[in-house]
Design a protein around this motif. Sequence first.
Motif, PDB file in Angstrom:
ATOM      1  N   CYS A   1       0.714  -1.237   0.118  1.00  0.00           N
ATOM      2  CA  CYS A   1       0.070  -0.006  -0.014  1.00  0.00           C
ATOM      3  C   CYS A   1       0.890   1.281   0.159  1.00  0.00           C
ATOM      4  CB  CYS A   1      -0.942  -0.139   1.338  1.00  0.00           C
ATOM      5  SG  CYS A   1      -2.116  -1.540   1.380  1.00  0.00           S
ATOM      6  N   PHE A   2       0.323   2.397  -0.942  1.00  0.00           N
ATOM      7  CA  PHE A   2       0.846   3.675  -0.583  1.00  0.00           C
ATOM      8  C   PHE A   2       0.066   4.767  -0.493  1.00  0.00           C
ATOM      9  CE2 PHE A   2       3.031   7.460  -2.539  1.00  0.00           C
ATOM     10  CZ  PHE A   2       4.362   6.927  -2.588  1.00  0.00           C
ATOM     11  N   ILE A   3       0.453   5.658   0.427  1.00  0.00           N
ATOM     12  CA  ILE A   3      -0.431   6.902   0.828  1.00  0.00           C
ATOM     13  C   ILE A   3       0.104   8.278   0.225  1.00  0.00           C
ATOM     14  CG2 ILE A   3      -1.496   5.759   2.694  1.00  0.00           C
ATOM     15  CD1 ILE A   3       0.692   7.096   4.550  1.00  0.00           C
ATOM     16  N   VAL A   4      -0.932   9.163  -0.354  1.00  0.00           N
ATOM     17  CA  VAL A   4      -0.332  10.224  -0.801  1.00  0.00           C
ATOM     18  C   VAL A   4      -1.376  11.369  -0.085  1.00  0.00           C
ATOM     19  CG1 VAL A   4      -0.177  11.775  -2.791  1.00  0.00           C
ATOM     20  CG2 VAL A   4       0.186   9.227  -3.025  1.00  0.00           C
ATOM     21  N   ASP A   5      -0.799  12.407   0.575  1.00  0.00           N
ATOM     22  CA  ASP A   5      -1.785  13.400   1.216  1.00  0.00           C
ATOM     23  C   ASP A   5      -0.593  14.324   1.447  1.00  0.00           C
ATOM     24  OD1 ASP A   5      -3.417  14.980   3.124  1.00  0.00           O
ATOM     25  OD2 ASP A   5      -4.713  13.255   2.657  1.00  0.00           O
ATOM     26  N   ASP A   6      -1.239  15.955   1.418  1.00  0.00           N
ATOM     27  CA  ASP A   6      -0.384  16.868   1.538  1.00  0.00           C
ATOM     28  C   ASP A   6      -0.464  17.489   3.203  1.00  0.00           C
ATOM     29  OD1 ASP A   6      -3.064  17.712   1.155  1.00  0.00           O
ATOM     30  OD2 ASP A   6      -2.480  19.806   0.896  1.00  0.00           O
ATOM     31  N   GLU A   7      -1.318  16.792   3.818  1.00  0.00           N
ATOM     32  CA  GLU A   7      -1.652  17.250   5.001  1.00  0.00           C
ATOM     33  C   GLU A   7      -0.584  15.884   6.122  1.00  0.00           C
ATOM     34  OE1 GLU A   7      -5.469  17.881   6.703  1.00  0.00           O
ATOM     35  OE2 GLU A   7      -6.266  18.096   4.606  1.00  0.00           O
ATOM     36  N   ASP A   8       0.193  16.802   6.955  1.00  0.00           N
ATOM     37  CA  ASP A   8       1.196  15.844   7.435  1.00  0.00           C
ATOM     38  C   ASP A   8       0.459  14.894   8.495  1.00  0.00           C
ATOM     39  OD1 ASP A   8       3.495  16.556   6.223  1.00  0.00           O
ATOM     40  OD2 ASP A   8       4.145  18.113   7.523  1.00  0.00           O
ATOM     41  N   LEU A   9      -0.636  15.719   9.143  1.00  0.00           N
ATOM     42  CA  LEU A   9      -1.578  14.939  10.412  1.00  0.00           C
ATOM     43  C   LEU A   9      -1.998  13.634   9.730  1.00  0.00           C
ATOM     44  CD1 LEU A   9      -3.246  18.011  12.355  1.00  0.00           C
ATOM     45  CD2 LEU A   9      -1.261  16.236  13.057  1.00  0.00           C
ATOM     46  N   ILE A  10      -2.626  13.855   8.493  1.00  0.00           N
ATOM     47  CA  ILE A  10      -3.239  12.885   8.034  1.00  0.00           C
ATOM     48  C   ILE A  10      -2.457  11.749   7.541  1.00  0.00           C
ATOM     49  CG2 ILE A  10      -4.599  12.087   5.904  1.00  0.00           C
ATOM     50  CD1 ILE A  10      -6.227  13.704   7.729  1.00  0.00           C
TER      51      ILE A  10
END
Length: 541
Positions: free
Chosen positions: A8-17
């Motif tokens: 799995c790989f995650i992409v998000d611009d929010e560090d908290l997320i």
Amino acid sequence: MMVSEYTCFIVDDEDLILQRLELFFQELSLRDKRFHLVGKANNGLEGIEEIVKLKPDIVISDIVMPRMDGISMIEQLKSTLPRTQFILLTAYSSFEYAQRAIQANVMEYIVKVPLREADLNRALDKAAGNLNELKKKEAEFQSLNVSVLENKYRVRKQFFNELIRGEIPSHRASDFANRMQFHFFQASYCCFIVEMNRYGSFRNAYSASDQSILRYAITNIIEETVMNGGSGVAADLSANRFIGFLSWENNRSDLETEYDCQALGGQIVSHLHQYLNVRVSVAFGGPHRGWESIKQAYTEAQKVSDDFYYHTEKAVKTPMHRFQYHNDRKEEFQQRLAEFLDGLKRKVSKDELEQAFTDLNQFVTEHKIHKSIMVPMLRDLYRDITVKFKSGNKLTTEVAEFPIECMSFREQLAYIGDFTYDYVHAGQLLHRAEIMSAIQFIERNLKQRLTLEAIAEEVNLAPSYFSSLFKKTMNEGVITYINRKKIQLALELLNIRDYSILELCEEVGIVNEGYFCKLFKEYTGDTPKQYRIKMTRYESG
């Protein structure tokens, strides 16, 4: 049943997320071993670069991000990674986003504020289900594809065998050709025959099912090679032979035809050696046109292929480069065989025998006698040697029929030479030394890829004779013995530490990982992984 694992790989611009998702996967790994987080990114551009490199099974991405949004990223990745499952996270309820997500074939579209673990678990389970279905369909398609191809080649084999025997009338052949899309037989074509060299070694090295698979692969490579140079077709003809047809759109001069045949023959020889490590010879007949000429075209190629009998391997023969046969020297050669038999004594030395067979070989090299005449003479010699020393010979009851099938002249002569020495010295176990030397050679080179020919050469025996002698002495074939020793070595290594399959293959000299696992299970009843788990339990107990 082995549980599938998914990266799995995650992409998000929010560090908290990102932190929240990383923590989610850490906790998930404790209760569900299927999902492994392999990477993360802060935006779509960075995400594309890492995802193309890592090729994850599942991507969880935010939609709205700087530099590139999540849906644009997915649209670019879809063509490169069609199996990857995409899950979108969003804090916005927008019809435009939903519409684009559907068009991008996004699997799941969930709200991330608040981000509920239950939603993530449900989305991951759905992604895993989709991946399993894809894998199942791919396996079914592959199986169907192989089955269709195998049936196609099986039908071709039957068709061409009946055709060259003259059992199919021209109109039926034409109908079949149209169905199989063989449109080239009305143009100029020639028939060619591909014959496997060292067929006895091939038969000893592989099981019947593996031989069948390899013949299918050989047919495939021959046909691809033909198609690269023009039009044509290939089919399995018999145990060690394949038939093919090469066609040209335009008329060719005799010189051009010769050049084309030599070039294609060289490519077939080269490709089969390069891709399958199979040595072959190729024989071409002359140019023909029309279905009614196929039997004649095959007969010509068959006659040219008779020359293979006096070649060692990897020959390309055409009608313009045939041997000149001296069949009128038959009686002279028979006289030489009779003199050899008369001079044969129980105390004959290895050197004396080798010199006698060298003289016979020299005569035939200078005065080749056609295979159809030579083979019966050698068969009679083999029989006469057993009759000459029949009285009180312990090997008499074990004498096998002379193995003439698929052997060259030199192979047959070498077989008779080794057999004769063993036979006239029966009861002295003279070849125990050769077998012991062979075993020592195998032990020293167990980590290498060993062949029957290399071992036979090491102990100075003909490969076919060495193979039968080894089996008689050791009660198992050479290849079976080598494979058993290689697996024993693998077991010793696994008792030391947990090797990967690739490492074990390198250590024991087996190139193909699938073949290694198949052998390992045949000899131990377990896969390497299962065996190591059992050993770990035993050691901890």
